[in-house]
Scaffold this active site. Structure first.
Site, PDB file in Angstrom:
ATOM      1  N   GLU A   1     -73.461  81.019  46.548  1.00 13.60           N
ATOM      2  CA  GLU A   1     -74.806  80.992  47.136  1.00 13.60           C
ATOM      3  C   GLU A   1     -75.171  79.538  47.402  1.00 13.60           C
ATOM      4  OE1 GLU A   1     -77.536  83.877  45.806  1.00 13.60           O
ATOM      5  OE2 GLU A   1     -79.150  82.423  45.721  1.00 13.60           O
TER       6      GLU A   1
ATOM      7  N   HIS B   1     -80.386  85.530  53.299  1.00 11.84           N
ATOM      8  CA  HIS B   1     -81.425  86.195  52.505  1.00 11.84           C
ATOM      9  C   HIS B   1     -82.643  86.411  53.402  1.00 11.84           C
ATOM     10  CE1 HIS B   1     -79.778  84.765  48.354  1.00 11.84           C
ATOM     11  NE2 HIS B   1     -78.848  85.288  49.137  1.00 11.84           N
TER      12      HIS B   1
HETATM   13  P1  FAD Z   1     -88.853  93.170  43.797  1.00 14.02           P
HETATM   14  O1  FAD Z   1     -87.624  93.986  43.661  1.00 14.02           O
HETATM   15  O2  FAD Z   1     -89.840  93.576  44.822  1.00 14.02           O
HETATM   16  O3  FAD Z   1     -89.520  93.096  42.348  1.00 14.02           O
HETATM   17  C1  FAD Z   1     -90.605  92.221  42.069  1.00 14.02           C
HETATM   18  C2  FAD Z   1     -91.415  92.773  40.910  1.00 14.02           C
HETATM   19  O4  FAD Z   1     -92.079  93.961  41.313  1.00 14.02           O
HETATM   20  C3  FAD Z   1     -90.563  93.184  39.702  1.00 14.02           C
HETATM   21  O5  FAD Z   1     -91.308  92.910  38.548  1.00 14.02           O
HETATM   22  C4  FAD Z   1     -90.361  94.677  39.877  1.00 14.02           C
HETATM   23  O6  FAD Z   1     -90.182  95.347  38.638  1.00 14.02           O
HETATM   24  C5  FAD Z   1     -91.666  95.080  40.547  1.00 14.02           C
HETATM   25  N1  FAD Z   1     -91.511  96.187  41.507  1.00 14.02           N
HETATM   26  C6  FAD Z   1     -90.507  96.359  42.410  1.00 14.02           C
HETATM   27  N2  FAD Z   1     -90.726  97.449  43.153  1.00 14.02           N
HETATM   28  C7  FAD Z   1     -91.895  97.984  42.721  1.00 14.02           C
HETATM   29  C8  FAD Z   1     -92.659  99.109  43.109  1.00 14.02           C
HETATM   30  N3  FAD Z   1     -92.268  99.906  44.094  1.00 14.02           N
HETATM   31  N4  FAD Z   1     -93.825  99.343  42.436  1.00 14.02           N
HETATM   32  C9  FAD Z   1     -94.243  98.531  41.436  1.00 14.02           C
HETATM   33  N5  FAD Z   1     -93.558  97.454  41.020  1.00 14.02           N
HETATM   34  C10 FAD Z   1     -92.394  97.171  41.669  1.00 14.02           C
HETATM   35  N6  FAD Z   1     -86.303  83.941  46.309  1.00 14.02           N
HETATM   36  C11 FAD Z   1     -86.504  83.329  47.487  1.00 14.02           C
HETATM   37  O7  FAD Z   1     -87.646  82.956  47.792  1.00 14.02           O
HETATM   38  N7  FAD Z   1     -85.473  83.109  48.368  1.00 14.02           N
HETATM   39  C12 FAD Z   1     -84.209  83.496  48.105  1.00 14.02           C
HETATM   40  O8  FAD Z   1     -83.318  83.291  48.924  1.00 14.02           O
HETATM   41  C13 FAD Z   1     -83.940  84.155  46.858  1.00 14.02           C
HETATM   42  N8  FAD Z   1     -82.702  84.567  46.523  1.00 14.02           N
HETATM   43  C14 FAD Z   1     -82.511  85.272  45.365  1.00 14.02           C
HETATM   44  C15 FAD Z   1     -81.231  85.775  45.073  1.00 14.02           C
HETATM   45  C16 FAD Z   1     -81.009  86.531  43.926  1.00 14.02           C
HETATM   46  C17 FAD Z   1     -79.622  87.078  43.656  1.00 14.02           C
HETATM   47  C18 FAD Z   1     -82.074  86.780  43.019  1.00 14.02           C
HETATM   48  C19 FAD Z   1     -81.835  87.576  41.775  1.00 14.02           C
HETATM   49  C20 FAD Z   1     -83.337  86.248  43.281  1.00 14.02           C
HETATM   50  C21 FAD Z   1     -83.578  85.512  44.452  1.00 14.02           C
HETATM   51  N9  FAD Z   1     -84.839  85.020  44.776  1.00 14.02           N
HETATM   52  C22 FAD Z   1     -85.045  84.360  45.979  1.00 14.02           C
HETATM   53  C23 FAD Z   1     -85.949  85.143  43.831  1.00 14.02           C
HETATM   54  C24 FAD Z   1     -86.803  86.410  44.075  1.00 14.02           C
HETATM   55  O9  FAD Z   1     -87.356  86.379  45.366  1.00 14.02           O
HETATM   56  C25 FAD Z   1     -87.897  86.427  43.022  1.00 14.02           C
HETATM   57  O10 FAD Z   1     -87.341  86.624  41.758  1.00 14.02           O
HETATM   58  C26 FAD Z   1     -89.038  87.404  43.269  1.00 14.02           C
HETATM   59  O11 FAD Z   1     -90.079  87.126  42.326  1.00 14.02           O
HETATM   60  C27 FAD Z   1     -88.656  88.881  43.112  1.00 14.02           C
HETATM   61  O12 FAD Z   1     -87.862  89.282  44.128  1.00 14.02           O
HETATM   62  P2  FAD Z   1     -87.191  90.746  44.126  1.00 14.02           P
HETATM   63  O13 FAD Z   1     -86.529  90.906  45.430  1.00 14.02           O
HETATM   64  O14 FAD Z   1     -86.389  90.942  42.927  1.00 14.02           O
HETATM   65  O15 FAD Z   1     -88.530  91.617  44.086  1.00 14.02           O
END
Ligand code: FAD
Length: 309
Positions: free
Chosen positions: A18, A94
């Site tokens: 990454e 991403h």
């Molecule tokens: P989600 O899956 O939407 O989850 C966020 C929160 O909401 C969690 O607490 C989850 O339990 C909760 N949730 C999810 N769905 C629901 C629902 N339907 N109802 C109620 N609650 C729900 N950030 C960047 O800005 N740019 C990047 O390029 C980037 N790359 C990343 C790559 C990886 C491999 C990882 C693990 C993280 C990356 N991040 C990046 C960080 C990420 O954007 C943050 O951690 C963000 O806070 C959560 O993203 P998520 O996609 O996991 O969110």
């Protein structure tokens, strides 16, 4: 080629990487020079992060303030284009929900399809600096699962199966989730919406990852869960990483770093060796792949790849 097919067809575990897009002003050659050292280890794909635009208020000559867009980095799409043409490797841009409408994301998907990009990583992104909770853009997606649904709806609209979709998973729980079980339920929603595989947040204790995979399987999540690793490289990261990523650093590692004191090289060495140990153990446990967060640095990652693949 789609990552889901790479994962299906691969006979042995492989590394993936990454990278963070370079700051504006850097050249394509500087970017490719920074990625080249990894290519000897044949990573199957390179993920490129996306960063939310920030805004700042600047004072004009008349004393009034205006809101200005601050975009410090080259876009993930531009970086993917350069990497694809230079190295002929799969790229995974991403896509984040933050600061973007569903329509803007659809335009981006058309661009990616036009460029022949078969993969995306669907993420929510974090809240804006100074904002307490994540707030979606009006007409945007509130969770990564909604984004996955949006990407699959786009595919149905154009009648093509364009993308393999990856999503993020948190072995130590996403910081906003009330507990790990709820977080895993939400992860399952992303998979049910159409995600093909999961890449985890970095972790420093493999037992945490193994327990997480077990709980995900118990919850009915069957897609590959790829461990994400980052070698610790400075003593400052001992406090900075838990704060930024809501994770634990094992006592064995913190103690070793404390004993190294001001010796920066020794700290770097300890972090690298710890990551080698983690990677070897993961491979021995039969993980499908190991994903490395390079953070723009190559020396330690190259050493880990040399030792483990
Ligand atoms: P989600 O899956 O939407 O989850 C966020 C929160 O909401 C969690 O607490 C989850 O339990 C909760 N949730 C999810 N769905 C629901 C629902 N339907 N109802 C109620 N609650 C729900 N950030 C960047 O800005 N740019 C990047 O390029 C980037 N790359 C990343 C790559 C990886 C491999 C990882 C693990 C993280 C990356 N991040 C990046 C960080 C990420 O954007 C943050 O951690 C963000 O806070 C959560 O993203 P998520 O996609 O996991 O969110």
């Amino acid at each position: 080629m789609k990552i889901k097919d790479i994962l299906k067809e691969s006979k042995k575990p492989f590394p993936s990487l990454e990278i963070v897009p370079p700051l504006k002003g850097m050249t394509a050659k500087e970017l490719t020079d920074s990625v080249r050292p990894f290519m000897d280890f044949c990573p199957k794909y390179i993920n490129v992060t996306t960063h939310r635009d920030e805004y700042e208020y600047r004072q004009g000559p008349d004393g009034t303030f205006s809101r200005c867009l601050v975009r410090n980095r080259v876009s993930a799409v531009a970086v993917c284009g350069v990497i694809m043409s230079e190295f002929k490797v799969e790229v995974v841009p991403h896509i984040i929900c933050g600061g973007t409408t569903a329509e803007e994301i659809e335009s981006k998907l058309y661009d990616l399809r036009f460029m022949g990009i078969d993969n995306v990583m669907a993420l929510r992104g974090d809240s804006m600096t100074g904002e307490k909770r994540f707030t979606p853009e009006p007409g945007g997606y509130g969770y990564a699962g909604m984004l996955v649904e949006g990407i699959r709806a786009f595919e149905r609209k154009i009648g093509e199966n364009c993308f393999s979709i990856g999503v993020g998973g948190y072995p130590e729980k996403h910081f906003e989730a009330p507990n790990l079980e709820t977080d895993i339920d939400n992860l399952k929603r992303k998979v049910d919406a159409g995600a093909d595989y999961i890449i985890t947040q970095m972790f420093f204790d493999n037992e945490v990852y193994y327990r997480y995979v077990g709980k995900c399987r118990d919850a009915g999540i069957t897609v590959p869960i790829i461990p994400g690793l980052k070698p610790l490289s400075t003593a400052r990261q001992v406090s900075m990483l838990p704060e930024s990523f809501s994770l634990d650093i094992p006592v064995g590692l913190t103690e070793a770093i404390r004993e190294a004191g001001d010796d920066k090289r020794a700290v770097y060495e300890i972090g690298t060796q710890w990551c080698i140990m983690q990677c070897r153990d993961l491979l021995a446990h039969g993980v499908p792949a190991v994903h490395f967060y390079t953070m723009g640095k190559s020396e330690n990652i190259v050493r880990i790849l040399k030792e483990c693949f």
